[in-house]
Design an enzyme around this catalytic site. Sequence first.
Site, PDB file in Angstrom:
ATOM      1  CG  ASP A   1      -2.347   0.581   0.910  1.00 60.71           C
ATOM      2  OD1 ASP A   1      -2.560   1.663   0.550  1.00 60.71           O
ATOM      3  OD2 ASP A   1      -3.362  -0.200   1.225  1.00 60.71           O
TER       4      ASP A   1
ATOM      5  CD  GLU B   1      -9.063   4.237  -1.885  1.00 58.00           C
ATOM      6  OE1 GLU B   1      -9.935   3.948  -0.945  1.00 58.00           O
ATOM      7  OE2 GLU B   1      -8.044   4.984  -1.419  1.00 58.00           O
TER       8      GLU B   1
ATOM      9  CG  HIS C   1      -8.980  -1.581   4.070  1.00 57.36           C
ATOM     10  ND1 HIS C   1      -8.903  -1.985   2.840  1.00 57.36           N
ATOM     11  CD2 HIS C   1      -8.864  -0.500   4.419  1.00 57.36           C
ATOM     12  CE1 HIS C   1      -8.326  -0.421   2.440  1.00 57.36           C
ATOM     13  NE2 HIS C   1      -8.430  -0.001   3.353  1.00 57.36           N
ATOM     14  CG  ASP C   2     -11.525   1.668   3.312  1.00 52.15           C
ATOM     15  OD1 ASP C   2     -11.084   1.626   4.405  1.00 52.15           O
ATOM     16  OD2 ASP C   2     -10.985   1.837   2.141  1.00 52.15           O
TER      17      ASP C   2
ATOM     18  CG  ASP D   1      -4.743   5.576   0.948  1.00 53.06           C
ATOM     19  OD1 ASP D   1      -5.730   4.514   1.150  1.00 53.06           O
ATOM     20  OD2 ASP D   1      -4.832   6.669   1.500  1.00 53.06           O
TER      21      ASP D   1
HETATM   22  C1  GLC Z   1      -8.222   4.892   1.708  1.00 47.01           C
HETATM   23  C2  GLC Z   1      -8.084   3.549   2.832  1.00 47.01           C
HETATM   24  C3  GLC Z   1      -8.973   4.085   3.797  1.00 47.01           C
HETATM   25  C4  GLC Z   1      -8.307   5.147   4.584  1.00 47.01           C
HETATM   26  C5  GLC Z   1      -8.266   6.593   3.731  1.00 47.01           C
HETATM   27  C6  GLC Z   1      -7.186   7.340   4.078  1.00 47.01           C
HETATM   28  O1  GLC Z   1      -9.702   5.071   1.409  1.00 47.01           O
HETATM   29  O2  GLC Z   1      -8.570   2.668   1.933  1.00 47.01           O
HETATM   30  O3  GLC Z   1      -8.700   2.860   4.790  1.00 47.01           O
HETATM   31  O4  GLC Z   1      -9.054   5.407   5.889  1.00 47.01           O
HETATM   32  O5  GLC Z   1      -7.782   6.311   2.496  1.00 47.01           O
HETATM   33  O6  GLC Z   1      -5.881   7.081   4.278  1.00 47.01           O
END
Ligand code: GLC
Length: 560
Positions: free
Chosen positions: A98, A256, A329-330, A199
């Site tokens: 990540d 992402e 995980h979100d 991320d």
């Molecule tokens: C992304 C991650 C999430 C995190 C956010 C801030 O969306 O997947 O888990 O809280 O970024 O880093």
Amino acid sequence: MEKKWWKEAVVYQIYPRSFKDADGDGIGDLRGIISKLDYLKELGIDVVWLSPVYQSPNDDNGYDISDYRNIMDEFGTMEDWEEMVSEMHKRGIKLVMDLVVNHTSDEHPWFIESRKSKDNAYRDYYIWRPGKEGKEPNNWESFFSGSAWEYDEATGEYYLHLFSKKQPDLNWENPNVRKEIYEMMRFWLDKGVDGFRMDVINMISKVPELPDGEAYDGKKYASGSRYFMNGPRVHEFLQEMNREVLSHYDIMTVGETPGVTPKEGILYTDPARCELNMVFQFEHVDLDSGPGGKWDIRPWKLADLKKTMTKWQKELEGKGWNSLYLNNHDQPRAVSRFGDDKQYRVESAKMLATFLHMMQGTPYIYQGEELGMTNVRFSSIEDYRDIETLNMYKEYVEKYGENPQAVLEKIYYKGRDNARTPMQWDDSKHAGFTDGTPWIQVNPNYKEINAKAALQDPDSVFHYYKKLIQLRKQHPVIVYGTYHLILEDHPLIYAYTRTLENEKLVVITNFSNETPVFRLPEDIVYTAKELLIHNYPVVESEELHEIRLRPWEARVYKIQ
Ligand code: GLC
């Protein structure tokens, strides 16, 4: 279509805190991961995406990094990490790390310096602004509730944090920031990592004027997303990153990118543009959100799921590349959200897997998805750990005076901790996750749903995933075929074909516990058919023209 290893791969996401604890402190760790690599090998996945394992004060479970080049104490040491990578590589598994570079922790040395004085060499590493008439510089809301700005006494200015106040946003306009990030990326690539999951990478470029957002429903703070998602310089930055770093290695990259459209998706993933290999789009997991955002929950509709998935499948075809996911995980657990996690848990988990893995793109499996793990309902807010959930609860209950039980219901449906309860390994205490006290409670259904039981049962969700992964290796049409939606208006059945030269797949999935009839469109003719996978006992002799489906049934035929 150009062949690439990352198009043919299946990725498995590990959220290390909840995967496997080897040292009994109740927190998953790298040695725990090492001890489960044979399990992953058995499943047959090709790549692990590992959520952050860097030094972090854990305000957001590792997504707040205080040292990019060291391993979080709770997870182990750099030696453990090196052993983990080498054990993965020995088994033919690649490692994607990540990369969290939209923000750091406020405990990162850069930020500690930055907040000291306005003329500090690191001041401009972050986004600082004076207040406006005694208030925040603009009305942006943080993703984790409240203002996206935090006032800092030392210099009398505010800093921007799109997430928690312990996650200050980096200033990508500053070339030194970019240079340091690229160096850090090379550090990990030279240590043998096989790619990055980036991320919220489409938020790194903000419109410099930072204009106010439009407040929804009379609220004080507003989403500023149109001013920081897919911002003015994001493609320039990614092309620079590609030139400086990515292009020098044979790796895979996935960005992402919340709020991305297929048009933007192509800009990120068109190989000719040299940015990323694929992005995570969010449209299908936003179908149950209303105009008020994530917590403005409403039912999703199959018609919308068809429209959204089909749009992405068709628009990226031959131009970019999709990633395929229902979980991470979100997100809440897919079987609870899109399936039936009670009577038809096993059938619907397999159906959802079929639906997803037969599409065009690289599939992602989130830990526990291969067991059909479900959402959890803790009776008290005290049992929850996620900062997003806790902040939201406080705001809704304390500020807006909402009924606490009603807010808990929102959390049961959408909270991120649904995905973060410990991996269920067996039916012993704490599901075999830890010998200590887990940092978050185990889902009480672990006695029934666990890896040990799944491995022993040839009809388990696990073995079904294993088969889906094997099919992908045997039939290039699954990777490279074109997609075509059929039975477009059917209210319960999602069906589509995939075609590569003279091979065709017919994918039939029933999104209900009813028994609708599938009818093959007349323009699809065949002389031979083979049932590749099926989540009910075999019915090989049946004709394909008309099939009464069972609840949550899924079948894939290959026809010629
Ligand atoms: C992304 C991650 C999430 C995190 C956010 C801030 O969306 O997947 O888990 O809280 O970024 O880093």
